[in-house]
Structures are given as structure tokens and as C-alpha cells.
Design an enzyme around this catalytic site. Sequence first.
Site, PDB file in Angstrom:
ATOM      1  N   ARG A  54     -45.704  64.237 -69.038  1.00 29.69           N
ATOM      2  CA  ARG A  54     -45.066  63.426 -68.021  1.00 29.69           C
ATOM      3  C   ARG A  54     -44.418  64.307 -66.961  1.00 29.69           C
ATOM      4  NH1 ARG A  54     -41.392  66.026 -67.892  1.00 29.69           N
ATOM      5  NH2 ARG A  54     -39.536  66.145 -69.215  1.00 29.69           N
ATOM      6  N   SER A 188     -43.425  68.264 -70.681  1.00 22.62           N
ATOM      7  CA  SER A 188     -43.234  67.599 -71.967  1.00 22.62           C
ATOM      8  C   SER A 188     -44.430  67.692 -72.903  1.00 22.62           C
ATOM      9  CB  SER A 188     -42.849  66.132 -71.752  1.00 22.62           C
ATOM     10  OG  SER A 188     -42.242  65.619 -72.902  1.00 22.62           O
ATOM     11  N   ASP A 243     -38.894  61.507 -72.457  1.00 21.96           N
ATOM     12  CA  ASP A 243     -40.221  62.105 -72.600  1.00 21.96           C
ATOM     13  C   ASP A 243     -41.137  61.216 -73.434  1.00 21.96           C
ATOM     14  OD1 ASP A 243     -39.038  64.158 -71.246  1.00 21.96           O
ATOM     15  OD2 ASP A 243     -38.936  65.520 -72.962  1.00 21.96           O
ATOM     16  N   LYS A 298     -37.838  74.365 -75.118  1.00 18.64           N
ATOM     17  CA  LYS A 298     -36.621  73.587 -75.331  1.00 18.64           C
ATOM     18  C   LYS A 298     -36.001  73.855 -76.702  1.00 18.64           C
ATOM     19  CE  LYS A 298     -37.257  69.152 -74.892  1.00 18.64           C
ATOM     20  NZ  LYS A 298     -37.364  67.743 -74.458  1.00 18.64           N
TER      21      LYS A 298
END
Length: 553
Positions: A54, A188, A243, A298
Site C-alpha cells: 500500500r 508495507s 497497513d 520496522k
Amino acid sequence: MAASLPIPIFTNLQDLYQNLGTSLNHAERWDNLAKEFVSRFGRKPAYIARAPGRVNLIGEHIDYQLFGVFPAAIEHDILIACAPRSSPEQPGNVVADNLHRKYTRQTFTPTRIPTLGPVGTEDVPKDAVHVEGWHLDIDKTELRWESYVKAGYYGVLNHFFAHNDPNAHPIPVDLLFTGSVPAGSGLSSSAAMVVSSTLAFLAVNGLLDDNNQKPKDVITKGSLVQIAVENEKRVGVNSGGMDQASSVISLANSALYVSFFPKLSAQPIPLPGSNDARNPGVPSATFICANSLVVSDKAVHAKTRYNLRVVETLAAARILAVRLGLHVGPREKLTLRGVLARLMGENEDGDEVDEKKLAEGLKRMATEVECLRPEGATSELGVTLETMVEWSGMGDEAFKDVYLSWVDVEATHFQLYKRAKHVYEEAMRVLRFREVCLDAAASSTSETSVLEALGSLMNESQESCSALCECTCPEIDELTRLAREAGAYGSRVTGAGWGGCTVSLVDATQVDSFIAKIKASYGPYKDLEGDALREVIFATKPSSGACVYKFED
């Protein structure tokens, strides 16, 4: 409502391709994956599960505080060919393979634990991730690609097998992965991996088959989002849900206004200038993703970046509520959205939110948040852990238990004021972005003025992400500046940040010249040509969300 719809299951590839967009050669990728599955496993797949990446057009680091965001699914995705395997001696065994050569084949089997002891016992190792009744190792200190596969598996085990007959087990499965979402790019890829893995395990275990489900058990897009959010937390990321929602719920040709308060909802929003019968020939508002080539994982950096922002905003919410004289439970983890709701007298258990009232509340919070600014502070706005605990009105032990025991963070100073100010102002920008898009769809407003308004909001968001949320990096700041100089109406970081991608709003007629200018001006792109360049900077059309293709017997 989009979140209440079932997961799409296709049996005709032509119908499926029409939902994915047009700029990528989808048919070739899907056909190649199916053929390679036959080559590696000796039989054709039963399903292919798909979950897209996304791009978040606006609304960064506010979803975990339950404010609405404005993402769109992209055409780049994760695909998993899968099939059940006859292996009664290894119930639930998984063989996971990957078309990318750097990812080696992995084999693992979940084990049922009759009675869970405390973490650290012989049965449950100290560093193990576990759920009631099942055990799988996920090493969060050295994240590997199969960790996301295991995370997806956990959701299926926990929701559909852990509380069933103890003799019932998931079936063995073979999986073959391929992906076009670049890892660490801010598009993502991790959520796409978890969502597609969850879908694959649901499909092979017959849990998406309406004939096997009672009406109350039918898995909707909304329930898949909730499962996927839980699953990604198992790899150490405390995701807010944007996400996963955009990967699952998105519709082709629309962005998605995703709201999390008082419950998950998703509203498709047409982007301005969409070609339709009413406005033939009007160019689309085109979004171009550009990878800074700074990889930001992340999970790996969570304790000083993503998870730290979660803790800072949660602590800011409690302290803000205390200073505004609002009720907050002694161990309640109130969000910044919850603070606004209580201040404005909103029904926190209601079904709908009055967007006008929300905008009024956000305008007020722009002033109220100043009470978080340290007294006498000029440039240094952070506070120590000791000061944060004191301001919270909780004791040291209680504060650490509520806010720090469940997540690893590392900081000498916590930026409560900056983070809260960013969240409230960014939430307002999302509402304005949505309003501009809706007004443009309902009127004959000048296309140029609409794009300028949206671009201005994107630029403001980038400035806030850099100065207040502090989730950018020098390369991202440079790339957004170059994008504006190359003619973009607006450009900003997208995704968690600290690297990854930018998203720029560009007139459709200027896409090629825009990309050429960025290639010439951004150092890491200058030697890239052909496919190598197209992998790092590309225009994308909003794609449909996650789905499953079922092969005919």
C-alpha cells in the site's frame, strides 16, 4: 460497508486481473508461480493467495492512535501458491519455499502444548512467541522472512484450532512465495506478507469455504484485518491497522478512508479527475512512488523508532487527559483519539462519528496540546522517564507495567509534545484531504486547484513528519524536495519512515518527464536504467485488496 464484505474468491483469472490494475503483467507472474509450484512440489496448487502493498497518501503515525488515514493499495503484491499435503504423521507441518534465491526453503511444525507454564519454563522457552495451546518459534532478534509466515499461521491456529477439539489439527501444507513489494521500502511488504500468509492457511484448511462455515463464522475483510494486526505484533511491531486494512479492504480505482474509532470502518473515496462518463478525458491524479533506497525494517529498529512512537503517543494521551481533568482509568491505555472523544462528549461505543464535530475537536486540540510543552522549553522539548512518570500521576511500578512491560523501547528523552502535536495536526490534514476529494467528485472544481490543495496538504504532512514525528531521514527529505522541484504538487514520506519510499502527486501527463528529472537529480538513481529504474520509481494505480484464486479440480 467495505469491511463487512467477504474475502473475494476467484475461479476465473480474467475476472481477477481486471481487479488488479493494468500497469503490471499480472498474468505472466501468476502463471509462472503456478508452474514453478508444480516443478517444486509435483502437483498443481489448490490456491493462490494475494495481498497487495500500500501507499499511504496522507496520515502517518496516527492509526495506532485511532485516527483515520488515507491509503490506497498498489499493484505490487505478495503471491503465495499453496496446496494441502498428505502427511498424517506431521499434522500442521509447513514447507515454505520462495522464488527469490536469497530466501531459503523453511520447514516447521506447530506443536500443541497441553498446559502453558510461565514463560521461561522448560516447555515454553523464554524467547518463544506462543499462543494458548500452540507453540512456534519466532526469533524477533534476527528477523527472517519465514517469521512473517509463522505470524500468519499463528492467527489461524489461535482463532480456529486452539479452542477446538484437541484432536483436531491443521493440515500439512506446501507454500511457494513470490513478491514485487520491495522490503523496507515503506510500501508495507511486511503486512502484505502477513495478510497473504494468513489467507493461504485459511484457504488450505477450508476456512474460506462458505459451505464449511456457519453464517457467524464467515470471515469478512474486517475480521481478516483484525487477525492480521494481531499476527504482525508477533514479529515485534505494534501496528495500528492501516497497513492491513488497506491491503485487505481496498477497491480498484479508489483510495480508502480508514477509520478506527469507535470501530474499524473503511470508505472508498474517488481520487480527483478519475476518468468517467461525467468527466471524459480529464487526466487522473497520478501518484508516483520513489524508493529512497534507505532500507528501514520496522521490526529491527522498532525500539528506537516505531514502537517508541507508540509509547510516546500513549503516554502523551494519559498525561493530556490528566491535565485536562478527564477521567482515565488507573491502568487504562487511553489513545489521543480517546482524549478528544471524552473532551467533546462523543459516544465511545457508538457506530458512527460526526466528521464535522471531529474537525471542531481537532481544531481545539491544536491549542490544548500546548499543555504538554515542558515549562520554559525552547528547543529541547523532550522529558526524562522520571518526569514522564511523575506527570502521568501513576507510580513508577504501575506506569512501567502499563506502558513499558509489553514493548521494548530505548530513549533518554520522550517527545510527548511533538508527537501529540503531530498526531492531532496530521489527523486534521487527513480530514481536509478527504473533503477535497469528495468535493471534487461532486462538483466541477478546477482540476489544477484540486491538485494544488491536495499537494499543499501532502507538503505540510512531510514537514510535520520531519520536524515533529521525526520519522524521515536526510535522503527522504532530499527526495521530497527534488520531487517538488521536478513539478510535483506535493511529496511526502509514506509508511513508517526512516527510509523507504516517498509518494508524490503528479499530473498524469507529466509522469515520464517527472521520473526523468528525479533520475537526473537524485544521486542513487543516476546509474539505474530499464527494469532497475522501474523497480525504484513508478506510477501506480489504486488496486483492489487481498483475494484468493481457487484452481478448478
